[in-house]
Design a protein around this motif. Structure first.
Motif, PDB file in Angstrom:
ATOM      1  N   SER A 112       0.827  -1.210   0.000  1.00 61.18           N
ATOM      2  CA  SER A 112       0.000   0.000   0.000  1.00 61.18           C
ATOM      3  C   SER A 112       0.853   1.248   0.000  1.00 61.18           C
ATOM      4  CB  SER A 112      -0.935   0.001   1.212  1.00 61.18           C
ATOM      5  OG  SER A 112      -0.204   0.053   2.411  1.00 61.18           O
ATOM      6  N   LEU A 113       1.994   1.204   0.712  1.00 59.74           N
ATOM      7  CA  LEU A 113       2.863   2.374   0.737  1.00 59.74           C
ATOM      8  C   LEU A 113       3.484   2.626  -0.627  1.00 59.74           C
ATOM      9  CD1 LEU A 113       4.596   1.982   4.190  1.00 59.74           C
ATOM     10  CD2 LEU A 113       3.300   3.965   3.422  1.00 59.74           C
ATOM     11  N   LEU A 114       3.941   1.576  -1.287  1.00 59.50           N
ATOM     12  CA  LEU A 114       4.539   1.753  -2.608  1.00 59.50           C
ATOM     13  C   LEU A 114       3.512   2.271  -3.605  1.00 59.50           C
ATOM     14  CD1 LEU A 114       6.804  -1.402  -2.837  1.00 59.50           C
ATOM     15  CD2 LEU A 114       7.544   0.979  -2.808  1.00 59.50           C
ATOM     16  N   CYS A 115       2.323   1.701  -3.583  1.00 59.08           N
ATOM     17  CA  CYS A 115       1.279   2.153  -4.501  1.00 59.08           C
ATOM     18  C   CYS A 115       0.884   3.587  -4.201  1.00 59.08           C
ATOM     19  CB  CYS A 115       0.050   1.240  -4.387  1.00 59.08           C
ATOM     20  SG  CYS A 115       0.349  -0.424  -5.011  1.00 59.08           S
ATOM     21  N   GLY A 116       0.792   3.907  -2.903  1.00 54.37           N
ATOM     22  CA  GLY A 116       0.417   5.266  -2.522  1.00 54.37           C
ATOM     23  C   GLY A 116       1.456   6.274  -2.942  1.00 54.37           C
ATOM     24  N   ALA A 117       2.736   5.927  -2.754  1.00 54.54           N
ATOM     25  CA  ALA A 117       3.796   6.850  -3.140  1.00 54.54           C
ATOM     26  C   ALA A 117       3.791   7.091  -4.641  1.00 54.54           C
ATOM     27  CB  ALA A 117       5.156   6.296  -2.693  1.00 54.54           C
ATOM     28  N   LEU A 118       3.598   6.027  -5.411  1.00 56.82           N
ATOM     29  CA  LEU A 118       3.554   6.177  -6.860  1.00 56.82           C
ATOM     30  C   LEU A 118       2.354   7.010  -7.284  1.00 56.82           C
ATOM     31  CD1 LEU A 118       4.539   2.550  -7.920  1.00 56.82           C
ATOM     32  CD2 LEU A 118       5.918   4.616  -8.184  1.00 56.82           C
ATOM     33  N   HIS A 119       1.214   6.775  -6.667  1.00 59.92           N
ATOM     34  CA  HIS A 119       0.001   7.500  -7.025  1.00 59.92           C
ATOM     35  C   HIS A 119       0.157   8.988  -6.751  1.00 59.92           C
ATOM     36  CE1 HIS A 119      -4.221   8.520  -7.520  1.00 59.92           C
ATOM     37  NE2 HIS A 119      -4.168   9.116  -6.328  1.00 59.92           N
ATOM     38  N   PRO A 171      12.878   7.828   1.365  1.00 57.71           N
ATOM     39  CA  PRO A 171      12.347   8.322   0.083  1.00 57.71           C
ATOM     40  C   PRO A 171      11.638   7.272  -0.762  1.00 57.71           C
ATOM     41  CG  PRO A 171      14.533   9.226   0.478  1.00 57.71           C
ATOM     42  CD  PRO A 171      14.299   8.195   1.537  1.00 57.71           C
ATOM     43  N   LYS A 172      11.920   5.990  -0.533  1.00 54.11           N
ATOM     44  CA  LYS A 172      11.233   4.930  -1.286  1.00 54.11           C
ATOM     45  C   LYS A 172       9.719   4.990  -1.104  1.00 54.11           C
ATOM     46  CE  LYS A 172      14.776   1.269  -1.264  1.00 54.11           C
ATOM     47  NZ  LYS A 172      14.685   0.829  -2.678  1.00 54.11           N
ATOM     48  N   PHE A 173       9.282   5.536   0.022  1.00 53.17           N
ATOM     49  CA  PHE A 173       7.872   5.487   0.380  1.00 53.17           C
ATOM     50  C   PHE A 173       7.206   6.860   0.375  1.00 53.17           C
ATOM     51  CE2 PHE A 173      10.144   2.052   2.501  1.00 53.17           C
ATOM     52  CZ  PHE A 173       9.485   0.958   1.962  1.00 53.17           C
ATOM     53  N   LEU A 174       7.892   7.868  -0.128  1.00 57.05           N
ATOM     54  CA  LEU A 174       7.363   9.225  -0.102  1.00 57.05           C
ATOM     55  C   LEU A 174       7.033   9.713  -1.505  1.00 57.05           C
ATOM     56  CD1 LEU A 174       9.785  10.868   2.496  1.00 57.05           C
ATOM     57  CD2 LEU A 174       7.619   9.688   2.904  1.00 57.05           C
ATOM     58  N   PHE A 227      21.069  -1.452  10.921  1.00 57.30           N
ATOM     59  CA  PHE A 227      20.221  -2.114   9.938  1.00 57.30           C
ATOM     60  C   PHE A 227      20.955  -2.468   8.650  1.00 57.30           C
ATOM     61  CE2 PHE A 227      17.124   0.686  12.215  1.00 57.30           C
ATOM     62  CZ  PHE A 227      16.439  -0.338  12.862  1.00 57.30           C
ATOM     63  N   THR A 228      20.585  -3.604   8.093  1.00 56.50           N
ATOM     64  CA  THR A 228      20.871  -3.900   6.696  1.00 56.50           C
ATOM     65  C   THR A 228      19.873  -3.111   5.850  1.00 56.50           C
ATOM     66  OG1 THR A 228      19.292  -5.713   6.683  1.00 56.50           O
ATOM     67  CG2 THR A 228      21.573  -6.246   7.293  1.00 56.50           C
ATOM     68  N   GLU A 229      19.970  -3.229   4.537  1.00 56.67           N
ATOM     69  CA  GLU A 229      18.995  -2.555   3.677  1.00 56.67           C
ATOM     70  C   GLU A 229      17.583  -3.074   3.935  1.00 56.67           C
ATOM     71  OE1 GLU A 229      18.153  -1.556  -1.046  1.00 56.67           O
ATOM     72  OE2 GLU A 229      20.130  -2.257  -0.394  1.00 56.67           O
ATOM     73  N   SER A 230      17.459  -4.374   4.186  1.00 55.74           N
ATOM     74  CA  SER A 230      16.148  -4.943   4.467  1.00 55.74           C
ATOM     75  C   SER A 230      15.547  -4.345   5.734  1.00 55.74           C
ATOM     76  CB  SER A 230      16.246  -6.463   4.614  1.00 55.74           C
ATOM     77  OG  SER A 230      16.637  -7.070   3.412  1.00 55.74           O
ATOM     78  N   GLY A 231      16.333  -4.280   6.800  1.00 60.10           N
ATOM     79  CA  GLY A 231      15.835  -3.747   8.054  1.00 60.10           C
ATOM     80  C   GLY A 231      15.503  -2.272   7.970  1.00 60.10           C
ATOM     81  N   ALA A 232      16.395  -1.497   7.342  1.00 58.91           N
ATOM     82  CA  ALA A 232      16.153  -0.062   7.212  1.00 58.91           C
ATOM     83  C   ALA A 232      14.913   0.210   6.367  1.00 58.91           C
ATOM     84  CB  ALA A 232      17.373   0.609   6.587  1.00 58.91           C
ATOM     85  N   THR A 233      14.708  -0.600   5.339  1.00 56.52           N
ATOM     86  CA  THR A 233      13.529  -0.440   4.488  1.00 56.52           C
ATOM     87  C   THR A 233      12.251  -0.715   5.269  1.00 56.52           C
ATOM     88  OG1 THR A 233      14.793  -1.042   2.511  1.00 56.52           O
ATOM     89  CG2 THR A 233      12.400  -1.235   2.372  1.00 56.52           C
ATOM     90  N   ALA A 234      12.289  -1.751   6.089  1.00 54.08           N
ATOM     91  CA  ALA A 234      11.114  -2.086   6.897  1.00 54.08           C
ATOM     92  C   ALA A 234      10.778  -0.960   7.871  1.00 54.08           C
ATOM     93  CB  ALA A 234      11.357  -3.385   7.657  1.00 54.08           C
ATOM     94  N   MET A 235      11.786  -0.381   8.511  1.00 48.69           N
ATOM     95  CA  MET A 235      11.542   0.709   9.453  1.00 48.69           C
ATOM     96  C   MET A 235      11.082   1.967   8.736  1.00 48.69           C
ATOM     97  SD  MET A 235      11.965  -0.935  12.112  1.00 48.69           S
ATOM     98  CE  MET A 235      12.595  -2.602  12.329  1.00 48.69           C
ATOM     99  N   ALA A 236      11.652   2.237   7.586  1.00 51.63           N
ATOM    100  CA  ALA A 236      11.237   3.408   6.808  1.00 51.63           C
ATOM    101  C   ALA A 236       9.767   3.297   6.409  1.00 51.63           C
ATOM    102  CB  ALA A 236      12.114   3.545   5.561  1.00 51.63           C
ATOM    103  N   ALA A 237       9.325   2.081   6.090  1.00 50.34           N
ATOM    104  CA  ALA A 237       7.923   1.879   5.731  1.00 50.34           C
ATOM    105  C   ALA A 237       7.008   2.228   6.899  1.00 50.34           C
ATOM    106  CB  ALA A 237       7.694   0.424   5.298  1.00 50.34           C
ATOM    107  N   LEU A 238       7.416   1.862   8.104  1.00 50.11           N
ATOM    108  CA  LEU A 238       6.616   2.183   9.289  1.00 50.11           C
ATOM    109  C   LEU A 238       6.541   3.690   9.510  1.00 50.11           C
ATOM    110  CD1 LEU A 238       8.012  -0.540  11.739  1.00 50.11           C
ATOM    111  CD2 LEU A 238       5.824  -0.587  10.527  1.00 50.11           C
ATOM    112  N   VAL A 239       7.675   4.381   9.362  1.00 49.32           N
ATOM    113  CA  VAL A 239       7.702   5.834   9.548  1.00 49.32           C
ATOM    114  C   VAL A 239       6.845   6.527   8.497  1.00 49.32           C
ATOM    115  CG1 VAL A 239       9.174   7.893   9.524  1.00 49.32           C
ATOM    116  CG2 VAL A 239       9.958   5.812  10.675  1.00 49.32           C
ATOM    117  N   ALA A 240       6.974   6.094   7.251  1.00 46.85           N
ATOM    118  CA  ALA A 240       6.205   6.715   6.173  1.00 46.85           C
ATOM    119  C   ALA A 240       4.706   6.580   6.394  1.00 46.85           C
ATOM    120  CB  ALA A 240       6.600   6.103   4.827  1.00 46.85           C
TER     121      ALA A 240
END
Length: 248
Positions: free
Chosen positions: A20-27, A67-70, A226-239
């Motif tokens: 949902s975050l990826l779709c929302g950011a793209l939209h 920024p991946k989720f914004l 964090f690895t990239e996986s961990g940082a990505t997961a946390m960034a998704a929560l913040v976004a």
């Protein structure tokens, strides 16, 4: 890397969140190209769990992946740095933040503040930690920047199968400041803790490097960074929380 991350997740709710975050950011990003919306600038201050790392490094901070989720109109000024606390954040860098013309400032400290008493970066969760946060809040507001507190992300430490809570006094201290100063707050401590609990120690293994090769202490455990996986997961929560706060 994103596909690899999703394949590693075991909680179905997290798959829905990421999608949902990826779709929302793209939209929103596409809609921005058809509108005259002004850019949004978000500054970040914090420690090594937030900061940016070189491309060749194995570590990532959640701020680096945010920024991946914004939406496309959001600019990130990541002024987080490794090893810093509310006490040791440098004045020269803070001056840059205040002059950055940011709309919002995300503030996450606690990891280094929690170090042993006597260390130059350590603070007390009930006293100077809160005072330092209040200073950041008031000076940011004076510069026309809206502060948002982010409670310290959990360490991926388990004892007898349960997640530890050594940073909870700093989470509680930040909550008290948010209430006293009427500041928006993202409870990343709670959100990351719930994610780690849902996934379990084995299910979240790819989130942290677990072992880091230091010449002076080879094989030392690292359940903080964090690895990239961990940082990505946390960034998704913040976004997701930023969107709930109507920041975007």
């Amino acid at each position: 890397m994103m596909t690899s991350l999703l394949h590693r997740m075991t909680g179905s709710w997290f798959l829905l969140l990421m999608g949902s975050l990826l779709c929302g950011a793209l939209h929103v990003g596409c809609a921005k190209s058809l509108s005259t919306n002004a850019p949004i600038k978000i500054a970040l201050i914090g420690d090594s769990t937030v900061c940016e790392y070189p491309a060749e490094a194995t570590l990532r901070g959640w701020g680096q992946m945010l920024p991946k989720f914004l939406p496309a109109n959001v600019e990130i000024f990541n002024a987080a740095r490794g090893g810093l606390s509310t006490k040791t954040y440098p004045e020269w860098l803070w001056a840059r933040v205040l002059k950055s013309n940011a709309d919002y400032l995300l503030i996450q400290f606690g990891h280094n503040d929690s170090h042993a008493k006597g260390r130059p970066e350590s603070t007390d969760a009930a006293t100077d930690y809160r005072d330092n946060l209040i200073r950041f809040i008031r000076e940011a507001r004076a510069a026309g920047i809206e502060p948002i507190l982010v409670t310290p992300v959990r360490r991926r430490l388990f004892k007898d199968g349960a997640l530890t809570s050594e940073l909870s006094p700093y989470r509680d201290g930040m909550y008290a400041v948010a209430e006293a100063e009427a500041v928006k707050l993202i409870d990343l401590h709670e959100l990351s803790g719930q994610l780690y609990t849902d996934l379990g120690e084995a299910g979240s293994e790819t989130f942290t490097p677990n072992f880091v090769d230091h010449a002076d202490r080879p094989g030392s455990m690292d359940r903080t960074h964090f690895t990239e996986s961990g940082a990505t997961a946390m960034a998704a929560l913040v976004a997701k929380e930023l969107k709930a706060l109507d920041v975007m």
